[in-house]
Design a protein around this motif. Structure first.
Motif, PDB file in Angstrom:
ATOM      1  N   PRO A 381       0.838  -1.213   0.000  1.00 18.72           N
ATOM      2  CA  PRO A 381       0.000   0.000   0.000  1.00 18.72           C
ATOM      3  C   PRO A 381       0.868   1.257   0.000  1.00 18.72           C
ATOM      4  O   PRO A 381       1.965   1.265   0.571  1.00 18.72           O
ATOM      5  N   TYR A 382       0.388   2.302  -0.640  1.00 19.17           N
ATOM      6  CA  TYR A 382       1.178   3.532  -0.744  1.00 19.17           C
ATOM      7  C   TYR A 382       1.419   4.173   0.617  1.00 19.17           C
ATOM      8  O   TYR A 382       2.398   4.902   0.808  1.00 19.17           O
ATOM      9  N   ASP A 383       0.523   3.903   1.598  1.00 16.50           N
ATOM     10  CA  ASP A 383       0.654   4.521   2.915  1.00 16.50           C
ATOM     11  C   ASP A 383       1.068   3.515   3.980  1.00 16.50           C
ATOM     12  O   ASP A 383       0.707   3.652   5.151  1.00 16.50           O
ATOM     13  N   LEU A 384       1.821   2.502   3.580  1.00 15.84           N
ATOM     14  CA  LEU A 384       2.169   1.419   4.503  1.00 15.84           C
ATOM     15  C   LEU A 384       2.889   1.933   5.740  1.00 15.84           C
ATOM     16  O   LEU A 384       2.643   1.461   6.861  1.00 15.84           O
ATOM     17  N   TYR A 385       3.777   2.911   5.582  1.00 16.86           N
ATOM     18  CA  TYR A 385       4.571   3.396   6.709  1.00 16.86           C
ATOM     19  C   TYR A 385       4.171   4.804   7.154  1.00 16.86           C
ATOM     20  O   TYR A 385       4.859   5.399   7.979  1.00 16.86           O
ATOM     21  N   ASP A 386       3.068   5.326   6.621  1.00 17.67           N
ATOM     22  CA  ASP A 386       2.660   6.682   6.998  1.00 17.67           C
ATOM     23  C   ASP A 386       2.205   6.744   8.446  1.00 17.67           C
ATOM     24  O   ASP A 386       2.460   7.726   9.141  1.00 17.67           O
ATOM     25  N   ASN A 387       1.503   5.708   8.896  1.00 13.21           N
ATOM     26  CA  ASN A 387       1.020   5.678  10.275  1.00 13.21           C
ATOM     27  C   ASN A 387       1.377   4.322  10.867  1.00 13.21           C
ATOM     28  O   ASN A 387       0.514   3.546  11.277  1.00 13.21           O
ATOM     29  N   TYR A 388       2.667   4.050  10.931  1.00 13.06           N
ATOM     30  CA  TYR A 388       3.150   2.721  11.261  1.00 13.06           C
ATOM     31  C   TYR A 388       2.674   2.259  12.641  1.00 13.06           C
ATOM     32  O   TYR A 388       2.212   1.132  12.809  1.00 13.06           O
ATOM     33  N   LYS A 391      -1.401   1.834  12.802  1.00 16.46           N
ATOM     34  CA  LYS A 391      -2.117   1.022  11.813  1.00 16.46           C
ATOM     35  C   LYS A 391      -2.346  -0.381  12.352  1.00 16.46           C
ATOM     36  O   LYS A 391      -1.452  -1.000  12.924  1.00 16.46           O
TER      37      LYS A 391
END
Length: 822
Positions: A381-388, A391
């Motif tokens: 996913p493009y936001d895999l590490y945006d809210n690690y 999530k």
């Protein structure tokens, strides 16, 4: 959450007490007294006589509960989400179907014929009446069942049925608490239950969630045949549930894998052609006559046969649509399931268009039994590490194929949150609301098994990649030996080689998508750190392209016989690492060095001090050893140390606290000097990362910076010349001091550190340029004098204006003369 759990426990306890013939606490107390009496020892604090007197005078009372208040607690405090009501009713319907199927095994007549033999669930709605109806063809309820099960809080008919058939084995029934039915009052203010049992006539149960309910025989007679129909009269704020799309989404979410088919009533709109009425035909004829009178022509009107008149109108039809067409393939043996079925199942649960990269299907046994299928998505996913850290996991937890939750962190750690799949168990410890899991040791056991299987899946990908790469290398070497005489490949061999190439790239593809997650796992998961270390991949000095990544195992296999350490270098980019002066001697010795260019790499290495008995050594830190040093090298180092002693003393005194010490280097070959840090201090790359953090405190940077050691190359001409000057004069002149400082500054920059005193650095460089150009001084020359313009008077300005006006007047006259000449 603890408060809600405590309230639930008290609720179930109170309910059980109200509807039981004997108080629970009284029973427990009598048992304790009797056990104490049997043992012949008095209860602590009481003599035997006092215990006898207490037993004679004891009065027993029953707990009292306000039913309306109890119902209010169950409805408003038990569930967090209104959507749960449909899941609970579908689960109850599934249990009823399971019961009749179980009973039909010993008595086929129980099932009946015709529609009754069809075991399914049907959901319909009526927007105008604001109702939702759930119908099943299950075992149904008698009048007494309605009173006992629906009228008694926490009385589970499923639990009672299971006790009755315990000797015959588990029937995989879902209900166990006896409170799921009351979730209907989250969305409805009145509920009507119509039920028909094979051993009784059809009855209607009705209640508005107050202290009373009613039961009556259905005046319509037997309309169901067998089963139960529940009609919810929705509240005003719950009208959204009388909608086809909303109901389909809820059924898909919570009950997609129920064993029995679930049908939803769907409204279909279509355009149909219908004949025109006679009155409409006559009106149309009159219009045609009027048109003829006005002179409009009619072609072959007399000869043409009259055609039947039709028109189109919109018609709405009702039909039953199967909602749970996707089957729970995890219940089947993995040998029976094809790859296409796995891929289709993954796309169904993930709503992903791409095929999964890999998957694992297994059944766990032991303290807790469960089945699971875990998938590695083809694309991260493009936001895999945006809210690690916020999530939740992407696993979906089922209990007997009923969704419990798809957002939880108890089973997979954060670094494996990219994994998708399902977990289904028959005996998970759930809370009464079945929305959350209870904290229990079996959850830890389940989590460990899921993590182990996930790592096994990734480890298999990695092993297959290495094996495929070796086979390709062997084939390439064989072709090179055979040369032109080699036989041409047939189609089968070409296909096999293509598969090998695809397999050799599979883990590299995974690493590029999820490599950061594995590094985070090395940092966070101490118990699986050794397994995760085998999954790491890096570019090294042996890499030829961006896909040429190697594992630590491959590095160790290529180590020199005398090599004891794994060499690494951390830098801002691959280009910076390749151009580092620290690589000079290692390349000369043909020692492989691992490039670490990801900001998280150094954090991971700090938690992975060694691999396979070999310590990871940064080549930018002090005390670097190669392992092939001989006695002659040590003697040469001692000679250099004695020879360069004057320069070492001069630089140490000149630089002061800018460096911790100055030593003779054995790691550089071409550069005159480098700056290294202590073994456990921050490297230049780490200092850069720490400074770049959003919440970095600049005032603490001086405490963060590592003490630096300056290593000088004793064979470099600049160092040799500086040592000669330091030997001739104890106190260096200005030019020598500037050169020593320049040596320090360039070593800092070349080693990757940031320049702190940029102003001082610039001034020293200007002085060196002055010396190199043989300039006497750096003072600026006087500015060039610009001569003043002649003074202009007002009269001159007026004359200039008059002259401009005269020229403007002459221009049209000249133009006219030119025109006449033409």
């Amino acid at each position: 959450m603890r408060l809600i759990t405590a309230m639930l426990a008290a609720t179930v306890l109170v309910a059980a007490t109200v509807f039981s013939p004997m108080p629970i606490f009284a029973m427990a107390e009598e048992v304790a007294v009797s056990e104490a009496a049997d043992a012949g020892s008095p209860v602590v604090g009481f003599s035997e006589e006092e215990e006898e007197q207490l037993s004679e005078k004891r009065e027993t009372f029953e707990f009292q509960a306000e039913v309306s208040r109890l119902m209010d607690i169950i409805i408003n405090s038990l569930y967090q989400n209104k959507d749960i009501f449909l899941r609970e009713l579908i689960s109850n319907g599934s249990d009823a179907l399971d019961k009749i199927r179980f009973l039909s095994l010993s008595d086929p007549e129980q099932l009946g014929e015709g529609d009754n033999a069809e075991l399914d669930l049907r959901v319909s709605f009526d927007k105008d009446a604001n109702t939702v109806t759930i119908r099943d063809r299950g075992v149904g309820m008698t009048k007494q069942d309605m009173i006992n099960n629906l009228g008694t809080v926490a009385k589970s008919g499923t639990a009672q049925f299971m006790e009755a058939v315990a000797a015959g084995g588990d029937s995989n029934l879902i209900g166990q608490f006896g409170v799921g039915f009351y979730s209907v009052y989250l969305v409805a203010d009145r509920v009507r239950v119509v039920s028909k049992h094979n051993e009784d006539s059809q009855h209607i149960w009705e209640s508005t969630a107050d202290a009373t309910f009613s039961v009556a025989e259905d005046p319509r007679g037997d309309t169901l045949g067998r089963g139960t129909e529940i009609t919810l009269y929705l509240k005003e704020d719950a009208a959204e549930f009388a909608d086809e799309t909303k109901l389909r989404d809820l059924l898909k979410r919570y009950s997609e894998f129920i064993t029995f088919p679930i049908y939803l009533e769907s409204t279909k709109t279509e355009e149909i052609e219908v004949p025109v009425e006679e009155e409409e035909v006559e009106e149309e004829a009159e219009d045609l006559n009027e048109a003829a009178e006005e002179g409009e022509e009619k072609e072959d009107e007399e000869d043409a046969e009259p055609k039947p008149k039709t028109r189109f109108e919109t018609k709405r039809t009702q039909e039953w649509v199967l909602v749970n067409d996707q089957k729970a393939i995890w219940q089947r043996s993995k040998e029976e399931i094809t790859d296409n079925e796995y891929k289709g199942f993954y796309k169904a649960i993930s709503k992903d268009y791409d095929d999964p990269m890999s998957w694992i299907h297994f059944t766990a046994e032991g303290e807790i039994e469960f089945r699971a299928i875990l998938f590695v998505p083809g694309t991260a996913p493009y936001d895999l590490y945006d809210n690690y850290y916020g999530k939740a996991s992407s696993l979906r937890l089922y209990v007997r194929r009923v969704l419990i939750s798809d957002e939880f962190d108890e089973l997979l750690p954060r670094y494996l949150s990219f994994m998708r799949g399902v977990v289904d168990s028959d005996d998970l410890p759930l809370n009464v609301s079945r929305e959350t899991l209870q904290q229990h040791k079996v959850l830890k056991i389940m989590g460990k098994k899921l993590v182990r299987k996930s790592l096994e899946l990734l480890r298999k990908l990695a092993r297959d990649e290495i094996a495929a790469r070796k086979q390709l290398e062997e084939k390439a070497a064989k072709k090179a030996e055979e040369g032109e005489e080699g036989e041409e490949q047939d189609d089968a061999e070409e296909e096999a080689e293509a598969r090998l190439k695809e397999t050799s790239r599979q883990y590299i593809k995974f690493w590029k998508q999820y490599g950061k997650s594995i590094k985070l796992g090395v940092i966070e998961d101490t118990s699986n750190r050794s397994k995760l270390a085998k999954l790491l991949r890096f570019r090294t000095t042996k890499s030829t392209d961006s896909d040429d990544l190697f594992s630590l195992e491959e590095y160790v296999a290529r180590m020199k016989p005398w090599q004891k350490q794994i060499y690494i270098i951390a830098a801002e980019s691959l280009e910076a690492a390749e151009a580092s002066p620290f690589l000079e001697t290692l390349k000369a010795k043909d020692l492989e060095v691992i490039y670490m260019t990801d900001p998280i790499d150094e954090y991971a290495v700090q938690n992975l001090p060694e691999f396979d008995g070999h310590r990871l050594q940064s080549i930018t830190k002090e005390n670097l050893k190669f392992g092939d040093e001989e006695d002659v090298d040590k003697k040469r180092a001692d000679l250099y140390k004695d020879q360069m002693q004057p320069l070492v003393k001069m630089i140490t005194k000149l630089l002061g606290d800018k460096v911790e010490k100055v030593v003779i280097s054995s790691r550089v070959a071409q550069a005159p000097a480098v700056m290294v840090t202590s073994q456990y201090g921050y490297s230049a790359n780490m200092e850069r990362i720490m400074r770049s953090q959003a919440f970095a405190d600049s005032s603490r940077s001086k405490f963060m910076a590592s003490k630096k050691t300056m290593e000088i190359n004793p064979r470099h001409p600049i160092v040799v010349e500086l040592n000669r000057r330091a030997t001739e004069a104890e106190t260096p002149d200005e030019e020598t001091a500037n050169m020593a400082w320049a040596l320090h500054d360039t070593a800092m920059l070349n080693s990757g550190f940031q320049m702190e005193d940029t102003k001082g650095f610039a001034q020293r460089m200007y002085r060196l340029l002055q010396s190199g150009m043989n300039l006497q001084s750096l003072e600026l020359e006087e500015p060039i004098e610009v001569p003043d313009d002649d003074e202009v008077t007002d009269e001159d300005l007026e004359a200039a204006e008059l002259e401009e006006e005269a020229e403007a007047e002459e221009e049209p006259a000249v133009a006219e003369e030119a025109k006449d000449e033409l």
